[in-house]
Design a protein around this motif. Structure first.
Motif, PDB file in Angstrom:
ATOM      1  N   ILE A 205       0.839  -1.196   0.000  1.00 33.58           N
ATOM      2  CA  ILE A 205       0.000   0.000   0.000  1.00 33.58           C
ATOM      3  C   ILE A 205       0.873   1.244   0.000  1.00 33.58           C
ATOM      4  O   ILE A 205       1.835   1.344   0.770  1.00 33.58           O
ATOM      5  CB  ILE A 205      -0.943   0.003   1.222  1.00 33.58           C
ATOM      6  CG1 ILE A 205      -1.861  -1.226   1.154  1.00 33.58           C
ATOM      7  CG2 ILE A 205      -1.748   1.293   1.301  1.00 33.58           C
ATOM      8  CD1 ILE A 205      -2.749  -1.418   2.348  1.00 33.58           C
ATOM      9  N   ASN A 206       0.527   2.215  -0.841  1.00 31.48           N
ATOM     10  CA  ASN A 206       1.210   3.493  -0.882  1.00 31.48           C
ATOM     11  C   ASN A 206       0.799   4.269   0.367  1.00 31.48           C
ATOM     12  O   ASN A 206      -0.385   4.577   0.543  1.00 31.48           O
ATOM     13  CB  ASN A 206       0.823   4.246  -2.157  1.00 31.48           C
ATOM     14  CG  ASN A 206       1.511   5.579  -2.279  1.00 31.48           C
ATOM     15  OD1 ASN A 206       1.537   6.378  -1.351  1.00 31.48           O
ATOM     16  ND2 ASN A 206       2.062   5.836  -3.445  1.00 31.48           N
ATOM     17  N   GLU A 207       1.757   4.579   1.219  1.00 29.37           N
ATOM     18  CA  GLU A 207       1.449   5.245   2.488  1.00 29.37           C
ATOM     19  C   GLU A 207       0.919   6.651   2.289  1.00 29.37           C
ATOM     20  O   GLU A 207       0.154   7.149   3.101  1.00 29.37           O
ATOM     21  CB  GLU A 207       2.697   5.284   3.372  1.00 29.37           C
ATOM     22  CG  GLU A 207       3.120   3.923   3.852  1.00 29.37           C
ATOM     23  CD  GLU A 207       4.368   3.984   4.721  1.00 29.37           C
ATOM     24  OE1 GLU A 207       4.696   5.058   5.257  1.00 29.37           O
ATOM     25  OE2 GLU A 207       5.024   2.941   4.857  1.00 29.37           O
ATOM     26  N   GLY A 208       1.312   7.298   1.206  1.00 27.16           N
ATOM     27  CA  GLY A 208       0.875   8.670   0.944  1.00 27.16           C
ATOM     28  C   GLY A 208      -0.556   8.760   0.455  1.00 27.16           C
ATOM     29  O   GLY A 208      -1.325   9.622   0.878  1.00 27.16           O
ATOM     30  N   THR A 209      -0.934   7.851  -0.450  1.00 23.38           N
ATOM     31  CA  THR A 209      -2.262   7.912  -1.059  1.00 23.38           C
ATOM     32  C   THR A 209      -3.246   6.914  -0.472  1.00 23.38           C
ATOM     33  O   THR A 209      -4.451   7.058  -0.632  1.00 23.38           O
ATOM     34  CB  THR A 209      -2.169   7.655  -2.575  1.00 23.38           C
ATOM     35  OG1 THR A 209      -1.724   6.310  -2.793  1.00 23.38           O
ATOM     36  CG2 THR A 209      -1.242   8.635  -3.260  1.00 23.38           C
ATOM     37  N   GLY A 210      -2.731   5.855   0.150  1.00 26.32           N
ATOM     38  CA  GLY A 210      -3.592   4.801   0.682  1.00 26.32           C
ATOM     39  C   GLY A 210      -4.046   3.812  -0.373  1.00 26.32           C
ATOM     40  O   GLY A 210      -4.838   2.925  -0.089  1.00 26.32           O
ATOM     41  N   GLN A 211      -3.536   3.948  -1.601  1.00 22.04           N
ATOM     42  CA  GLN A 211      -3.926   3.047  -2.684  1.00 22.04           C
ATOM     43  C   GLN A 211      -3.117   1.764  -2.646  1.00 22.04           C
ATOM     44  O   GLN A 211      -1.942   1.769  -2.287  1.00 22.04           O
ATOM     45  CB  GLN A 211      -3.728   3.717  -4.032  1.00 22.04           C
ATOM     46  CG  GLN A 211      -4.662   4.877  -4.263  1.00 22.04           C
ATOM     47  CD  GLN A 211      -4.456   5.496  -5.632  1.00 22.04           C
ATOM     48  OE1 GLN A 211      -3.350   5.548  -6.141  1.00 22.04           O
ATOM     49  NE2 GLN A 211      -5.537   5.974  -6.211  1.00 22.04           N
ATOM     50  N   ILE A 212      -3.762   0.662  -3.049  1.00 21.97           N
ATOM     51  CA  ILE A 212      -3.067  -0.619  -3.153  1.00 21.97           C
ATOM     52  C   ILE A 212      -2.167  -0.568  -4.374  1.00 21.97           C
ATOM     53  O   ILE A 212      -2.628  -0.256  -5.470  1.00 21.97           O
ATOM     54  CB  ILE A 212      -4.068  -1.791  -3.262  1.00 21.97           C
ATOM     55  CG1 ILE A 212      -4.947  -1.856  -2.007  1.00 21.97           C
ATOM     56  CG2 ILE A 212      -3.327  -3.107  -3.486  1.00 21.97           C
ATOM     57  CD1 ILE A 212      -6.091  -2.846  -2.109  1.00 21.97           C
ATOM     58  N   GLN A 213      -0.887  -0.860  -4.199  1.00 21.89           N
ATOM     59  CA  GLN A 213       0.080  -0.853  -5.291  1.00 21.89           C
ATOM     60  C   GLN A 213       0.235  -2.231  -5.923  1.00 21.89           C
ATOM     61  O   GLN A 213       0.405  -2.344  -7.128  1.00 21.89           O
ATOM     62  CB  GLN A 213       1.456  -0.381  -4.796  1.00 21.89           C
ATOM     63  CG  GLN A 213       1.465   1.021  -4.245  1.00 21.89           C
ATOM     64  CD  GLN A 213       1.181   2.061  -5.307  1.00 21.89           C
ATOM     65  OE1 GLN A 213       1.763   2.043  -6.372  1.00 21.89           O
ATOM     66  NE2 GLN A 213       0.245   2.935  -5.011  1.00 21.89           N
TER      67      GLN A 213
ATOM     68  N   GLN B 200      -2.171  -2.778 -11.524  1.00 18.71           N
ATOM     69  CA  GLN B 200      -2.634  -2.550 -12.898  1.00 18.71           C
ATOM     70  C   GLN B 200      -2.765  -3.844 -13.697  1.00 18.71           C
ATOM     71  O   GLN B 200      -3.375  -3.858 -14.757  1.00 18.71           O
ATOM     72  CB  GLN B 200      -1.760  -1.541 -13.647  1.00 18.71           C
ATOM     73  CG  GLN B 200      -0.340  -1.972 -13.872  1.00 18.71           C
ATOM     74  CD  GLN B 200       0.616  -1.462 -12.802  1.00 18.71           C
ATOM     75  OE1 GLN B 200       0.211  -1.152 -11.684  1.00 18.71           O
ATOM     76  NE2 GLN B 200       1.883  -1.384 -13.140  1.00 18.71           N
ATOM     77  N   HIS B 201      -2.216  -4.963 -13.203  1.00 16.93           N
ATOM     78  CA  HIS B 201      -2.336  -6.247 -13.885  1.00 16.93           C
ATOM     79  C   HIS B 201      -3.586  -7.021 -13.474  1.00 16.93           C
ATOM     80  O   HIS B 201      -3.850  -8.095 -14.008  1.00 16.93           O
ATOM     81  CB  HIS B 201      -1.093  -7.112 -13.666  1.00 16.93           C
ATOM     82  CG  HIS B 201       0.133  -6.532 -14.280  1.00 16.93           C
ATOM     83  ND1 HIS B 201       0.241  -6.237 -15.625  1.00 16.93           N
ATOM     84  CD2 HIS B 201       1.309  -6.164 -13.736  1.00 16.93           C
ATOM     85  CE1 HIS B 201       1.429  -5.732 -15.870  1.00 16.93           C
ATOM     86  NE2 HIS B 201       2.092  -5.673 -14.737  1.00 16.93           N
ATOM     87  N   ILE B 202      -4.362  -6.471 -12.547  1.00 13.02           N
ATOM     88  CA  ILE B 202      -5.631  -7.091 -12.177  1.00 13.02           C
ATOM     89  C   ILE B 202      -6.653  -6.692 -13.231  1.00 13.02           C
ATOM     90  O   ILE B 202      -6.891  -5.519 -13.471  1.00 13.02           O
ATOM     91  CB  ILE B 202      -6.079  -6.655 -10.770  1.00 13.02           C
ATOM     92  CG1 ILE B 202      -5.083  -7.172  -9.740  1.00 13.02           C
ATOM     93  CG2 ILE B 202      -7.500  -7.154 -10.478  1.00 13.02           C
ATOM     94  CD1 ILE B 202      -5.332  -6.699  -8.340  1.00 13.02           C
ATOM     95  N   LYS B 203      -7.228  -7.688 -13.889  1.00 13.98           N
ATOM     96  CA  LYS B 203      -8.160  -7.428 -14.991  1.00 13.98           C
ATOM     97  C   LYS B 203      -9.618  -7.456 -14.555  1.00 13.98           C
ATOM     98  O   LYS B 203     -10.441  -6.738 -15.090  1.00 13.98           O
ATOM     99  CB  LYS B 203      -7.944  -8.438 -16.131  1.00 13.98           C
ATOM    100  CG  LYS B 203      -6.592  -8.323 -16.768  1.00 13.98           C
ATOM    101  CD  LYS B 203      -6.362  -6.910 -17.294  1.00 13.98           C
ATOM    102  CE  LYS B 203      -4.950  -6.718 -17.766  1.00 13.98           C
ATOM    103  NZ  LYS B 203      -4.626  -5.318 -18.010  1.00 13.98           N
TER     104      LYS B 203
END
Length: 80
Positions: A30-38, A62-65
């Motif tokens: 997880i990106n600590e700044g944005t909270g998005q799953i990387q 981005q590889h999750i379809k």
């Protein structure tokens, strides 16, 4: 979608048609700044339920379809 809704879904590689694991047995990057799953970090070896340290498959988000009701379909490009 909530994280709890992702838990328990099988992760399937569409190109290899193989099961890689189950979300809940994987880690999330997880990106600590944005909270998005990387990325999903999927342990590739288990021995009697224990993870072998340092051995994992990293699947960038981005590889999750597709995220379905029972599984998560990923499409990871082949490495040359």
């Amino acid at each position: 979608m909530r994280l709890s809704e992702l838990s328990g879904k099988e992760i399937v590689d569409v190109k290899k048609a193989e099961r890689l694991g189950v979300l809940g047995q994987t880690d999330l990057e997880i990106n600590e700044g944005t909270g998005q799953i990387q990325a999903l970090l999927i342990p590739s070896l288990k021995w009697f339920g224990f993870r072998k340290q340092g051995v994992e498959i990293r699947v960038p988000w981005q590889h999750i379809k597709k995220i379905g009701s029972d599984m998560i379909i990923i499409d990871v490009p082949e490495e040359d």
